[in-house]
Scaffold this motif. Structure first.
Motif, PDB file in Angstrom:
ATOM      1  N   THR A  45       6.049  53.362  27.454  1.00  0.00           N
ATOM      2  CA  THR A  45       5.597  54.599  28.720  1.00  0.00           C
ATOM      3  C   THR A  45       6.921  55.778  28.594  1.00  0.00           C
ATOM      4  OG1 THR A  45       6.535  52.873  30.561  1.00  0.00           O
ATOM      5  CG2 THR A  45       3.825  53.661  29.979  1.00  0.00           C
ATOM      6  N   ARG A  46       8.072  55.978  27.133  1.00  0.00           N
ATOM      7  CA  ARG A  46       8.202  57.146  27.693  1.00  0.00           C
ATOM      8  C   ARG A  46       7.999  58.227  27.449  1.00  0.00           C
ATOM      9  NH1 ARG A  46      12.319  52.560  24.434  1.00  0.00           N
ATOM     10  NH2 ARG A  46      12.493  50.928  26.009  1.00  0.00           N
ATOM     11  N   GLY A  47       8.880  58.620  27.164  1.00  0.00           N
ATOM     12  CA  GLY A  47       8.823  60.477  27.061  1.00  0.00           C
ATOM     13  C   GLY A  47       9.155  61.364  27.418  1.00  0.00           C
ATOM     14  N   ASN A  48       9.049  62.861  27.306  1.00  0.00           N
ATOM     15  CA  ASN A  48       9.533  63.595  28.162  1.00  0.00           C
ATOM     16  C   ASN A  48       8.764  63.929  29.944  1.00  0.00           C
ATOM     17  OD1 ASN A  48      12.437  63.458  26.984  1.00  0.00           O
ATOM     18  ND2 ASN A  48      11.693  64.591  25.400  1.00  0.00           N
ATOM     19  N   GLU A  50       7.734  63.054  32.271  1.00  0.00           N
ATOM     20  CA  GLU A  50       7.521  62.831  33.979  1.00  0.00           C
ATOM     21  C   GLU A  50       9.314  63.526  33.833  1.00  0.00           C
ATOM     22  OE1 GLU A  50       6.933  61.552  35.997  1.00  0.00           O
ATOM     23  OE2 GLU A  50       4.999  60.730  34.697  1.00  0.00           O
ATOM     24  N   MET A  51       9.951  63.776  32.661  1.00  0.00           N
ATOM     25  CA  MET A  51      11.760  64.819  32.685  1.00  0.00           C
ATOM     26  C   MET A  51      10.582  66.546  33.090  1.00  0.00           C
ATOM     27  SD  MET A  51      15.044  65.211  30.677  1.00  0.00           S
ATOM     28  CE  MET A  51      13.661  64.922  29.031  1.00  0.00           C
ATOM     29  N   ALA A  52       9.860  66.734  32.304  1.00  0.00           N
ATOM     30  CA  ALA A  52       9.405  67.465  32.343  1.00  0.00           C
ATOM     31  C   ALA A  52       8.684  68.541  33.206  1.00  0.00           C
ATOM     32  CB  ALA A  52       8.284  68.393  31.530  1.00  0.00           C
ATOM     33  N   TRP A  54       9.840  66.488  36.114  1.00  0.00           N
ATOM     34  CA  TRP A  54      10.964  66.169  37.822  1.00  0.00           C
ATOM     35  C   TRP A  54      10.945  68.348  37.456  1.00  0.00           C
ATOM     36  CZ3 TRP A  54      16.232  67.396  37.322  1.00  0.00           C
ATOM     37  CH2 TRP A  54      16.802  66.934  38.691  1.00  0.00           C
ATOM     38  N   LEU A  55      11.481  68.923  36.210  1.00  0.00           N
ATOM     39  CA  LEU A  55      12.933  69.925  36.033  1.00  0.00           C
ATOM     40  C   LEU A  55      11.351  70.847  36.920  1.00  0.00           C
ATOM     41  CD1 LEU A  55      14.139  70.452  32.711  1.00  0.00           C
ATOM     42  CD2 LEU A  55      14.860  70.622  35.093  1.00  0.00           C
ATOM     43  N   THR A 120       3.045  62.606  42.418  1.00  0.00           N
ATOM     44  CA  THR A 120       3.259  61.389  42.412  1.00  0.00           C
ATOM     45  C   THR A 120       3.596  60.632  43.837  1.00  0.00           C
ATOM     46  OG1 THR A 120       4.661  63.741  42.318  1.00  0.00           O
ATOM     47  CG2 THR A 120       6.762  61.926  42.219  1.00  0.00           C
ATOM     48  N   VAL A 121       2.566  61.853  44.661  1.00  0.00           N
ATOM     49  CA  VAL A 121       2.537  60.776  45.936  1.00  0.00           C
ATOM     50  C   VAL A 121       0.819  59.491  46.222  1.00  0.00           C
ATOM     51  CG1 VAL A 121       1.541  60.873  48.568  1.00  0.00           C
ATOM     52  CG2 VAL A 121       2.735  62.622  46.842  1.00  0.00           C
ATOM     53  N   ASN A 123       0.325  57.872  43.166  1.00  0.00           N
ATOM     54  CA  ASN A 123       1.626  57.222  42.090  1.00  0.00           C
ATOM     55  C   ASN A 123       2.708  56.555  42.973  1.00  0.00           C
ATOM     56  OD1 ASN A 123       0.939  57.827  39.697  1.00  0.00           O
ATOM     57  ND2 ASN A 123       2.453  59.073  39.322  1.00  0.00           N
ATOM     58  N   ASP A 124       2.946  56.765  43.737  1.00  0.00           N
ATOM     59  CA  ASP A 124       3.422  55.868  44.742  1.00  0.00           C
ATOM     60  C   ASP A 124       2.702  55.460  45.398  1.00  0.00           C
ATOM     61  OD1 ASP A 124       6.081  56.614  44.181  1.00  0.00           O
ATOM     62  OD2 ASP A 124       6.943  58.184  45.471  1.00  0.00           O
TER      63      ASP A 124
ATOM     64  N   ASN B 214      14.381  57.116  30.562  1.00  0.00           N
ATOM     65  CA  ASN B 214      13.392  58.412  30.290  1.00  0.00           C
ATOM     66  C   ASN B 214      12.286  57.299  30.670  1.00  0.00           C
ATOM     67  OD1 ASN B 214      12.781  61.059  30.376  1.00  0.00           O
ATOM     68  ND2 ASN B 214      12.473  60.917  28.096  1.00  0.00           N
ATOM     69  N   ASP B 215      11.225  56.842  31.167  1.00  0.00           N
ATOM     70  CA  ASP B 215      10.339  55.478  31.329  1.00  0.00           C
ATOM     71  C   ASP B 215       9.916  56.600  32.622  1.00  0.00           C
ATOM     72  OD1 ASP B 215       8.939  53.036  30.238  1.00  0.00           O
ATOM     73  OD2 ASP B 215       8.922  53.821  32.573  1.00  0.00           O
ATOM     74  N   LYS B 216       8.481  56.407  32.104  1.00  0.00           N
ATOM     75  CA  LYS B 216       7.455  56.697  33.673  1.00  0.00           C
ATOM     76  C   LYS B 216       8.228  55.954  34.466  1.00  0.00           C
ATOM     77  CE  LYS B 216       3.089  54.889  32.882  1.00  0.00           C
ATOM     78  NZ  LYS B 216       3.142  53.708  34.543  1.00  0.00           N
ATOM     79  N   TRP B 220      13.065  59.271  37.104  1.00  0.00           N
ATOM     80  CA  TRP B 220      11.790  60.824  37.052  1.00  0.00           C
ATOM     81  C   TRP B 220      11.284  59.857  38.623  1.00  0.00           C
ATOM     82  CZ3 TRP B 220      14.974  64.324  35.683  1.00  0.00           C
ATOM     83  CH2 TRP B 220      15.599  63.639  34.333  1.00  0.00           C
ATOM     84  N   ARG B 221      10.378  58.162  38.795  1.00  0.00           N
ATOM     85  CA  ARG B 221      10.158  57.977  39.914  1.00  0.00           C
ATOM     86  C   ARG B 221      11.040  58.384  41.653  1.00  0.00           C
ATOM     87  NH1 ARG B 221       5.926  54.570  40.238  1.00  0.00           N
ATOM     88  NH2 ARG B 221       5.626  55.166  41.864  1.00  0.00           N
ATOM     89  N   TYR B 254      18.199  68.926  26.445  1.00  0.00           N
ATOM     90  CA  TYR B 254      18.081  71.261  26.679  1.00  0.00           C
ATOM     91  C   TYR B 254      19.380  71.358  26.424  1.00  0.00           C
ATOM     92  CZ  TYR B 254      13.004  69.794  28.180  1.00  0.00           C
ATOM     93  OH  TYR B 254      11.839  69.250  29.226  1.00  0.00           O
TER      94      TYR B 254
END
Ligand code: HEM
Ligand code: SF4
Ligand code: FES
Lengths: 162, 254
Positions: A45-48, A50-52, A54-55, A120-121, A123-124, B214-216, B220-221, B254
């Motif tokens: 479940t990794r990958g960029n 969630e980071m993207a 968030w940014l 996000t809400v 998911n929470d 860097n997981d779901k 980031w949570r 980045y």
């Protein structure tokens, strides 16, 4: 040693704990350890993404401060406040590509920002996978519909419509 | 020269003519063998206000009700076994003085939230430690073992000093609303312990740990609510550590 050396019938279960419920023939039910990797666990479940996401929330937020506050100022405060808003006022502003671009950017950023915030809400707060699925389905449908409709209106707006 | 709290305490003392005060402890009891429901139970104690909540729990267990169940080991804020929710805040019972938490009102004590309660104040810590194991909380290096210790400059050591203080009490993770709602989130403590190695100049698996977080359900949570920083009995700036991990991920990508 004390006199009381009668061996317990089941190893590991002392007399104080009462009659043994489980033994070799009736083993205790197996409880899956939390967070354990099973066949149902997704491989990664990794990958960029969630980071993207968030940014994007931070970057679009910064841009939205200017777009939204500017929008509110023009619409609600300057030049007579709300009373001036009418078909003619909107038509006048959308005659300029600058305000068309402003509104288009604001539409896309606010919608994607708001939709991602609600994602996000969900998911929470939504715990059951099915609830999540349905709420997100509804959210994405509404988002795509609103973005497409808004974009269509901005590009095809006809000031001479009757 | 009495402080306001001491004035209040003196008023309480007058009742029984000693330095002891009468305090009500309202404890959340749960025993799955008796009932599926948890209930609040009150215990009244005459106790020195300079004693700790842990001493009060001992007094209750030893003198009033031997069935009261809680974890503790060191009793000196080092082992991390007695994190509990005292007056609605996560604290170590062994580091919380009774005089500091308004003993004139009933003091509530309950298990930390977000983890399954097994009995009274004891919770199942397995998910917490599984998240901890998942971030590989051990030194990873390549090449030959040096014949002497692995040296490090004072500045390099300072970089991750804060996160070395963690005692794995779970006060932070069980104060996090994201963790309450979805136990799949790694939680602040796991991130703190990943931070401890990610920023250690001697370690070589920082990139791997960043990828794990860097997981779901990784960093980031985090919603920056600062509950973890408020809860940490070791005074670790937990939220800051989480943000540093986020920043490291972004600047390396980045
Ligand atoms: C005015 C400038 C705005 C800024 C600076 C801003 C900034 C942010 C940031 C940084 C987050 C992430 C919070 C987090 O991760 O915990 C967020 C969340 C959110 N934003 Fe905005 N935003 C703005 C406008 C808007 C607008 C116009 C909408 C509605 C369309 C919106 C809806 C949301 C929602 C629903 C969330 C999720 C709520 C939450 O995380 O608790 N925001 N915003
Ligand atoms: S960071 Fe602080 S609150 Fe969290 S587990 Fe470690 S010592 Fe406990
Ligand atoms: S009993 Fe060890 S930390 Fe409190």
């Amino acid at each position: 040693m004390s006199a009381d050396t009668t061996p317990a019938k089941t190893p590991g279960v002392g007399p104080v704990e009462g009659v043994a419920v489980y033994d070799v023939d009736h083993p205790a039910p197996f409880i899956e350890a939390p967070r354990k990797r099973t066949s149902k666990t997704p491989r990664s479940t990794r990958g960029n993404f969630e980071m993207a996401a968030w940014l994007f929330m931070r970057l679009s937020g910064v841009v939205l401060v200017v777009l939204v506050l500017g929008h509110l100022l023009i619409q609600l405060v300057l030049d007579g406040g709300v009373s001036k808003i009418g078909f003619a006022f909107v038509a006048g502003r959308w005659a300029s590509p600058f305000w068309q671009g402003w509104d288009l950017l604001m539409l896309w950023l606010a919608m994607l920002h708001g939709a991602n915030g609600l994602r996000t809400v969900i998911n929470d707060y939504a715990e059951r996978p099915n609830t999540r699925l349905w709420l997100k389905g509804l959210l994405y449908t509404a988002t795509v519909f609103t973005i497409l409709l808004g974009t269509l209106v901005i590009f095809t707006f006809d000031p001479n419509i009757r | 020269m009495a402080t306001p709290t001491m004035d209040k305490l003196e008023a309480l003392e007058a009742d029984n003519g000693s330095h002891l005060i009468t305090v009500t402890f309202r404890i959340r009891r749960f025993n799955p063998e008796v009932s599926a429901d948890a209930v609040w139970e009150d215990f009244q104690l005459d106790i020195d206000p300079k004693e700790r909540v842990l001493d009060a729990l001992h007094k209750i267990k030893w003198e009033l009700d031997g069935s009261l169940t809680f974890r503790r080991s060191c009793a000196h804020g080092i082992c991390g076994s007695d994190a509990m929710r005292i007056n609605g805040r996560n604290r170590l019972a062994c580091k919380t003085l009774i005089k500091d938490i308004s003993p004139e009102k009933p003091i509530t004590v309950e298990a930390i939230k977000g983890l399954t309660v097994l009995k009274d104040l004891v919770v199942d810590m397995d998910p917490f430690f599984q998240a901890y194991r998942d971030v590989m909380p051990f030194l990873v290096t390549t090449g030959n073992e040096p014949t002497r210790e692995r040296l490090q400059s004072a500045e390099d050591r300072e970089r991750f000093d804060d996160t070395t203080k963690c005692i794995l009490c779970a006060a932070c993770t069980s104060s996090c609303p994201v963790f309450w709602n979805d136990g799949q989130y790694f939680g602040p403590a796991a991130i703190v312990n990943a931070h401890r190695f990610i920023f250690d100049s001697r370690d070589e698996a920082g990139e791997q740990r960043l990828e794990i977080l860097n997981d779901k359900d990784g960093v980031w949570r985090c919603r920056t609510t600062f509950n973890c920083t408020d809860a940490c009995p070791r005074g670790i700036e937990v939220t800051k550590a989480i943000q540093e991990v986020k920043r490291a991920l972004i600047t390396r990508r980045y």
